[in-house]
Design an enzyme around this catalytic site. Structure first.
Site, short mmCIF file in Angstrom:
data_model
loop_
_atom_site.label_atom_id
_atom_site.label_comp_id
_atom_site.label_asym_id
_atom_site.label_seq_id
_atom_site.Cartn_x
_atom_site.Cartn_y
_atom_site.Cartn_z
N ARG A 154 -14.07 -4.86 -10.02
CA ARG A 154 -14.43 -3.69 -9.22
C ARG A 154 -15.94 -3.54 -9.09
O ARG A 154 -16.45 -3.13 -8.05
CB ARG A 154 -13.78 -2.43 -9.81
CG ARG A 154 -12.26 -2.49 -9.73
CD ARG A 154 -11.59 -1.29 -10.34
NE ARG A 154 -11.79 -0.09 -9.55
CZ ARG A 154 -11.13 0.19 -8.42
NH1 ARG A 154 -10.24 -0.65 -7.94
NH2 ARG A 154 -11.37 1.31 -7.77
N HIS B 47 -9.98 -6.25 -1.78
CA HIS B 47 -9.20 -5.27 -2.55
C HIS B 47 -9.14 -5.74 -3.99
O HIS B 47 -9.07 -6.94 -4.26
CB HIS B 47 -7.76 -5.18 -2.01
CG HIS B 47 -6.84 -4.46 -2.95
ND1 HIS B 47 -6.75 -3.09 -2.98
CD2 HIS B 47 -6.01 -4.91 -3.93
CE1 HIS B 47 -5.89 -2.74 -3.94
NE2 HIS B 47 -5.43 -3.83 -4.53
N THR C 124 -15.55 1.38 -2.71
CA THR C 124 -14.59 1.24 -1.61
C THR C 124 -15.26 1.47 -0.26
O THR C 124 -15.03 0.73 0.70
CB THR C 124 -13.44 2.27 -1.77
OG1 THR C 124 -12.83 2.04 -3.05
CG2 THR C 124 -12.41 2.14 -0.68
N GLU D 3 0.79 -5.46 -8.91
CA GLU D 3 0.25 -6.17 -7.74
C GLU D 3 0.34 -7.69 -7.92
O GLU D 3 0.58 -8.41 -6.95
CB GLU D 3 -1.19 -5.72 -7.47
CG GLU D 3 -1.27 -4.28 -6.99
CD GLU D 3 -2.67 -3.82 -6.63
OE1 GLU D 3 -2.78 -2.73 -6.04
OE2 GLU D 3 -3.65 -4.52 -6.96
N ASN E 153 -13.09 -3.24 4.61
CA ASN E 153 -14.04 -3.30 3.50
C ASN E 153 -13.99 -4.62 2.70
O ASN E 153 -14.39 -4.67 1.55
CB ASN E 153 -13.89 -2.07 2.59
CG ASN E 153 -12.54 -2.02 1.90
OD1 ASN E 153 -11.65 -2.81 2.22
ND2 ASN E 153 -12.38 -1.12 0.96
N ARG F 80 -18.88 -5.76 -1.06
CA ARG F 80 -18.67 -4.84 0.06
C ARG F 80 -19.98 -4.51 0.78
O ARG F 80 -20.00 -4.36 2.00
CB ARG F 80 -17.94 -3.59 -0.42
CG ARG F 80 -16.43 -3.88 -0.59
CD ARG F 80 -15.73 -2.78 -1.31
NE ARG F 80 -14.28 -2.93 -1.31
CZ ARG F 80 -13.49 -2.43 -2.26
NH1 ARG F 80 -14.03 -1.76 -3.28
NH2 ARG F 80 -12.19 -2.60 -2.19
N PHE G 283 -5.26 7.55 6.78
CA PHE G 283 -5.75 6.23 7.17
C PHE G 283 -4.67 5.15 7.07
O PHE G 283 -4.95 3.97 7.34
CB PHE G 283 -6.97 5.84 6.33
CG PHE G 283 -6.74 5.82 4.84
CD1 PHE G 283 -6.15 4.73 4.22
CD2 PHE G 283 -7.14 6.89 4.05
CE1 PHE G 283 -5.94 4.69 2.84
CE2 PHE G 283 -6.94 6.88 2.67
CZ PHE G 283 -6.33 5.77 2.07
N TYR H 235 0.82 -1.22 0.00
CA TYR H 235 0.00 0.00 0.00
C TYR H 235 0.85 1.27 0.00
O TYR H 235 0.39 2.32 0.44
CB TYR H 235 -0.93 -0.01 1.21
CG TYR H 235 -2.17 -0.87 1.03
CD1 TYR H 235 -3.10 -0.57 0.03
CD2 TYR H 235 -2.44 -1.94 1.88
CE1 TYR H 235 -4.25 -1.34 -0.13
CE2 TYR H 235 -3.59 -2.71 1.73
CZ TYR H 235 -4.49 -2.40 0.72
OH TYR H 235 -5.63 -3.14 0.56
P1 CMP Z 1 -8.41 -0.82 -0.96
O1 CMP Z 1 -9.15 -0.96 -2.22
O2 CMP Z 1 -7.67 -2.01 -0.45
O3 CMP Z 1 -7.35 0.39 -1.11
C1 CMP Z 1 -6.91 1.15 0.00
C2 CMP Z 1 -7.64 0.83 1.27
O4 CMP Z 1 -7.53 1.78 2.31
C3 CMP Z 1 -9.13 0.75 1.01
O5 CMP Z 1 -9.43 -0.37 0.21
C4 CMP Z 1 -9.66 0.73 2.44
O6 CMP Z 1 -9.53 -0.55 3.02
C5 CMP Z 1 -8.67 1.65 3.16
N1 CMP Z 1 -9.20 2.98 3.48
C6 CMP Z 1 -9.41 3.46 4.72
N2 CMP Z 1 -9.84 4.70 4.69
C7 CMP Z 1 -9.93 5.08 3.40
C8 CMP Z 1 -10.32 6.28 2.73
N3 CMP Z 1 -10.72 7.36 3.40
N4 CMP Z 1 -10.28 6.27 1.38
C9 CMP Z 1 -9.86 5.18 0.70
N5 CMP Z 1 -9.47 4.02 1.29
C10 CMP Z 1 -9.51 3.97 2.63
#
Ligand code: CMP
Length: 141
Positions: free
Chosen positions: A86, A116, A92, A127, A113, A103, A58, A50
């Site tokens: 997606r 990914h 998300t 990735e 959530n 989700r 976050f 990440y």
């Molecule tokens: P993911 O698609 O794995 O990509 C980044 C991750 O950060 C997202 O899913 C969430 O699990 C986490 N996350 C937490 N807070 C936020 C936010 N405000 N915006 C986007 N992703 C977030």
């Protein structure tokens, strides 16, 4: 075009025994699982995976969550796989995820959530290489 994308079932979804239910949704949508493994991410792995988010507020919570238990990572293949994956995952933020999406049904919060998915062809390639450095079968059927 036929694409491949990287998919993760996150610790909260693994903890609620939903691996099979989630993989079934991918398969029912027409995505094929062409590689899969289960692992418990180290802090170093979660931080590296990440890295694009490392300045976000976050980030610490995200790394904490992603290292809290095992995950499954899989490569999904299909026509337009990146966008299709997606769509099946939903937004998300689970509060914004359409009914019937993964989700909407399995996320606990914006951070927890459930899943990914890669967001572009470039990200997908990086990735997939991150989790499957030994490569993935060219032909799986
Ligand atoms: P993911 O698609 O794995 O990509 C980044 C991750 O950060 C997202 O899913 C969430 O699990 C986490 N996350 C937490 N807070 C936020 C936010 N405000 N915006 C986007 N992703 C977030």
């Amino acid at each position: 075009a036929v694409e491949r994308t990287l998919s993760i079932i996150k610790p909260n979804a693994v903890a609620k025994n939903a691996i099979g239910a989630i993989l079934s949704r991918f398969e029912q949508a027409g995505l094929r699982i062409v590689a899969a493994r289960m692992l418990h991410l180290s802090r170093e792995q979660a931080t590296a995976f990440y890295a694009v988010h490392r300045e976000r507020p976050f980030f610490a919570e995200l790394v904490e969550f992603m290292t809290s238990g095992p995950v499954t990572v899989q490569v999904l293949e299909g026509e337009g796989a990146i966008a299709l994956h997606r769509e099946v995952m939903g937004a998300t933020d689970p509060a914004k995820a359409a009914p019937g999406t993964i989700r909407a049904d399995f996320a606990d919060s914006l951070t927890e959530n459930a899943v990914h998915g890669s967001d572009s062809a470039e990200t997908a390639a990086a990735e997939i290489a991150f989790f499957f450095p030994e490569g993935v079968c060219e032909r799986t059927r």
